[in-house]
Design a protein around this motif. Structure first.
Motif, PDB file in Angstrom:
ATOM      1  N   TYR A 194      -8.139   8.078  -9.324  1.00  9.92           N
ATOM      2  CA  TYR A 194      -7.111   7.896  -8.371  1.00  9.92           C
ATOM      3  C   TYR A 194      -7.700   7.735  -6.786  1.00  9.92           C
ATOM      4  O   TYR A 194      -6.807   7.139  -5.949  1.00  9.92           O
TER       5      TYR A 194
ATOM      6  N   LEU B 122      -5.365  13.578  -6.373  1.00 11.84           N
ATOM      7  CA  LEU B 122      -6.061  14.641  -7.205  1.00 11.84           C
ATOM      8  C   LEU B 122      -5.198  15.235  -8.201  1.00 11.84           C
ATOM      9  O   LEU B 122      -5.626  16.012  -9.033  1.00 11.84           O
TER      10      LEU B 122
ATOM     11  N   LEU C  18       0.773  -1.230  -0.098  1.00 12.34           N
ATOM     12  CA  LEU C  18       0.065   0.011  -0.020  1.00 12.34           C
ATOM     13  C   LEU C  18       1.031   1.317  -0.081  1.00 12.34           C
ATOM     14  O   LEU C  18       0.592   2.348  -0.643  1.00 12.34           O
TER      15      LEU C  18
ATOM     16  N   ALA D 286      -6.367   2.064  -0.320  1.00 11.20           N
ATOM     17  CA  ALA D 286      -5.201   1.654   0.391  1.00 11.20           C
ATOM     18  C   ALA D 286      -5.212   2.208   1.737  1.00 11.20           C
ATOM     19  O   ALA D 286      -4.977   1.471   2.841  1.00 11.20           O
TER      20      ALA D 286
ATOM     21  N   VAL E  25      -6.380   5.388  -3.828  1.00 15.62           N
ATOM     22  CA  VAL E  25      -5.565   5.815  -2.668  1.00 15.62           C
ATOM     23  C   VAL E  25      -6.301   5.737  -1.420  1.00 15.62           C
ATOM     24  O   VAL E  25      -5.827   5.385  -0.323  1.00 15.62           O
TER      25      VAL E  25
ATOM     26  N   PRO F 102      -1.981  14.138  -3.386  1.00 14.08           N
ATOM     27  CA  PRO F 102      -1.435  13.402  -4.485  1.00 14.08           C
ATOM     28  C   PRO F 102      -2.309  12.781  -5.587  1.00 14.08           C
ATOM     29  O   PRO F 102      -2.032  13.084  -6.798  1.00 14.08           O
TER      30      PRO F 102
ATOM     31  N   LEU G 204      -4.219  13.125   1.981  1.00 18.34           N
ATOM     32  CA  LEU G 204      -4.420  11.799   0.829  1.00 18.34           C
ATOM     33  C   LEU G 204      -4.911  12.283  -0.660  1.00 18.34           C
ATOM     34  O   LEU G 204      -4.424  11.803  -1.351  1.00 18.34           O
TER      35      LEU G 204
ATOM     36  N   LEU H 249       2.294   1.766  -3.464  1.00 22.72           N
ATOM     37  CA  LEU H 249       1.164   2.300  -4.259  1.00 22.72           C
ATOM     38  C   LEU H 249       1.185   3.856  -4.130  1.00 22.72           C
ATOM     39  O   LEU H 249       1.057   4.561  -4.958  1.00 22.72           O
TER      40      LEU H 249
ATOM     41  N   LEU I 136       2.198   9.263  -6.043  1.00 17.22           N
ATOM     42  CA  LEU I 136       3.123  10.657  -6.032  1.00 17.22           C
ATOM     43  C   LEU I 136       3.973  11.080  -6.784  1.00 17.22           C
ATOM     44  O   LEU I 136       4.260  12.083  -7.291  1.00 17.22           O
TER      45      LEU I 136
END
Lengths: 291, 331
Positions: free
Chosen positions: B111, B105, A268, B118, B115, B103, B100, A271, A276
């Motif tokens: 995505y 957006l 995770l 996760a 995210v 990154p 959260l 990921l 990023l």
């Protein structure tokens, strides 16, 4: 460091299975913008179809065949005609949410009609250990890895070397132009759904002997496949393959060297790091922002 | 104001009065279910801001409820007031949501779903494994219920009123928010991001804002959840809760103010009424959700909205026809 080799082989084996599932996932995305949140459940279900066939008296090989065919019928054709086709006109988001509902439905159906307990599942590759470089390595891992590599090779050959493969790629990249030059786009999309159903059934045969057949096992599998697809690259088959292998190895090494409690966290974090730093994935092309 | 408006206000007053009066002679279990409805509605309202108004899928709303619940459980067990826990939960969930979303957006809209998926799993692992803070799988029990202005809420009825009152305050705040320039910007983002951008709306900041506020409301729901059940362990805050909340928003009608109220009612109360279906309930629910989504992706209120719009056009065209014939017959 004593069992590094065994860990590596086991990691590659589960990774190869993740890769197969992730490839199916990216295929659906490419041809019909379907983000299939039920992909993990798609892997869980065929094992139960095969178990049911065996209970009805079919030998193991026939049960696998029946399982794969039923999977292609239900999870390929049925999924496309009954859920994706009517939902697609509403856009990507409602379709994705419908697949989440489908995941819950499949999970609960298996729990109700089969059992909430885990069932053992026979292995199609021989079990036991063999010795490589003087170290014992699980034969099952090597067999699974070999079969998975075979499947991936067959798929890439189909996609890159045959006319149907080229037509499928054309349909995925630009449906309008593909239609103009005479590619039966609709049929190609159906093919990708059938291929996905075949791949998940195959993954089911390979992974269930390792993790047992359980109604809830799709959650972990589905998440591993998402992560593999994103880490590798959402829009590339080879990206999904690399992502799957990487996640499998990282997962196994993390269990041994980081902590068993936080083993699931390592992929995770990988990921989030990929999103990023390189959001298109390791092998992906940057997609134009769709608005 | 038209007669319809008055009718709506009267209907609202009756519903609120019923929510206050009717439960007075409910038993403990009935009050628990109703309180749960109020708590889940708050969480679903937060998700509705993210999903319905800003058009982003979050699969972590359940984790934010969990963060709020653990904040309340840990702090009130150590003698701190619930209101302090509420503040901590809001700030924590808002900040985590912001971090959260940032990154995710930056890239593509789906995505955020991955995210948050996760994150949901990560949060569950932390709840389960950090024994020193969360007591791990054994959970935190005997969570005290708060005193509000000197009134104890230990008994089910006062606690239900606390939940209902909190729901009222949150509803007013959200009502104000979606009518403020911010809320209009959220809708502009969902409808046409390029146009919103060209009108000078900082799309990324507003999307982030919608997600962070929505997450903070998840935290608010959590701080009520802990004293409601008086026991907190990791199991209820798995991914399943996030999916449940998502279904609530969708079924009720995403992007409609009253969608979460209806969705939470269906998700919390229906299983009680459909006890006779036993284990088949969730299966039937999933099938019903898929059918509903195929027919109307904007949920039950979406169907109602379409029906009303149709009636209005019909009425308008009837009026037009009358006016036209009058014009024609006029000398």
């Amino acid at each position: 460091m004593s069992n590094l080799l065994d860990l590596l082989v086991a990691g590659l084996a589960t990774g190869a299975i993740y890769a197969i599932v992730a490839v199916g996932f990216t295929l659906l995305w490419q041809t019909s913008q379907t983000i299939n949140f039920a992909q993990g459940e798609f892997v869980m279900l065929p094992a139960f179809l095969m178990l049911a066939a065996m209970q009805a008296g079919a030998p193991f090989w026939l049960a696998i065949l029946i399982g794969i065919l039923l999977s292609m019928l239900l999870l390929g054709l049925g999924f496309k005609m009954l859920l994706v086709d009517p939902m697609l006109r509403h856009g990507v988001l409602p379709l994705a949410i419908a697949t989440m509902a489908l995941a819950i439905g499949i999970k609960e159906a298996v729990k109700q009609f089969w059992s909430a307990e885990a069932s053992p599942f026979p292995s199609i590759v021989p079990t036991g250990d063999i010795s490589i470089l003087g170290r014992p390595v699980a034969l099952q891992s090597i067999g699974v890895l070999a079969l998975a590599i075979l499947a991936v090779l067959a798929l890439t050959t189909l996609l890159n070397r045959t006319s149907i493969g080229h037509q499928m790629q054309a349909a995925a990249q630009n449906p309008t132009v593909a239609k103009i030059i005479g590619v039966p786009v609709e049929r190609m999309i159906l093919f990708t759904f059938l291929i996905n159903a075949f791949l998940v059934a195959l993954a089911s045969v390979l992974i269930t002997p390792i993790y047992l057949a359980k109604f809830s096992s799709g959650e972990v599998l589905g998440q591993a496949a998402f992560i593999a697809a994103i880490v590798g690259g959402f829009n590339q088959v080879r990206g999904a393959i690399a992502g799957g292998l990487l996640i499998g190895v990282v997962d196994n090494l993390a269990a041994a060297y980081v902590s068993t409690q936080y083993r699931a966290a390592v992929p995770l974090i990988l990921l989030i790091a990929v999103i990023l730093l390189r959001p298109q994935g390791m092998f992906g092309r940057p997609e134009e922002r769709t608005v | 104001m038209t007669a319809g408006k008055y009718l709506q206000i009267a209907f609202g007053v009756i519903v609120i009065a019923a929510l206050i009066v009717v439960p007075m002679n409910f038993n403990r279990y009935g009050l628990f279910i109703l309180s749960q409805w109020a708590v889940m509605t708050i969480a679903a309202m937060g998700l509705n801001l993210t999903l319905g108004y800003a058009g982003q899928v979050s699969l972590a709303q359940g984790a934010f409820v969990g963060i709020g619940a653990y904040a309340a459980a840990i702090m009130t067990s150590n003698g701190l007031p619930l209101i302090a826990a509420l503040g901590v939960a809001i700030v924590l969930c808002f900040a985590i949501g912001w971090i959260l979303g940032y990154p995710a957006l930056r890239v593509q809209h789906h995505y955020l779903a991955f995210v948050t998926l996760a994150f949901s799993t990560l949060a569950f692992l932390v709840f389960r494994n950090e024994d020193w803070l969360t007591k791990g799988i054994y959970g935190i029990s005997n969570i005290p219920r708060p005193e509000i202005f000197g009134f104890p809420t230990r008994r089910p009825l006062p606690f239900y009123y606390l939940c209902l009152g909190s729901l009222g305050i949150v509803s007013l705040a959200v009502w104000w928010l979606i009518r403020s320039p911010w809320g209009r910007a959220f809708v502009a983002l969902r409808e046409n991001p390029v146009r919103a951008l060209s009108l000078g709306i900082d799309t990324r900041r507003y999307t982030l804002m919608a997600f962070a506020i929505g997450s903070a409301l998840g935290g608010v729901a959590g701080t009520l959840y802990a004293p409601l059940t008086q026991y907190v362990d990791p199991v209820p805050f798995s991914l399943a809760l996030s999916l449940d909340l998502l279904m609530m928003v969708i079924v009720g009608g995403s992007g409609f103010f009253f969608g979460p109220f209806l969705g939470a009612m269906i998700a919390v109360l229906l299983p009680e009424w459909l006890r006779f279906t036993q284990g088949y309930y969730l299966m039937l629910y999933a099938v019903a959700v898929i059918l509903l989504l195929i027919y109307s992706p904007t949920g039950i209120l979406g169907i109602l909205d379409r029906y009303m719009a149709e009636r209005r056009t019909k009425a308008a065209s009837a009026l037009r026809a009358v006016a036209k014939s009058r014009l024609e017959t006029a000398p």
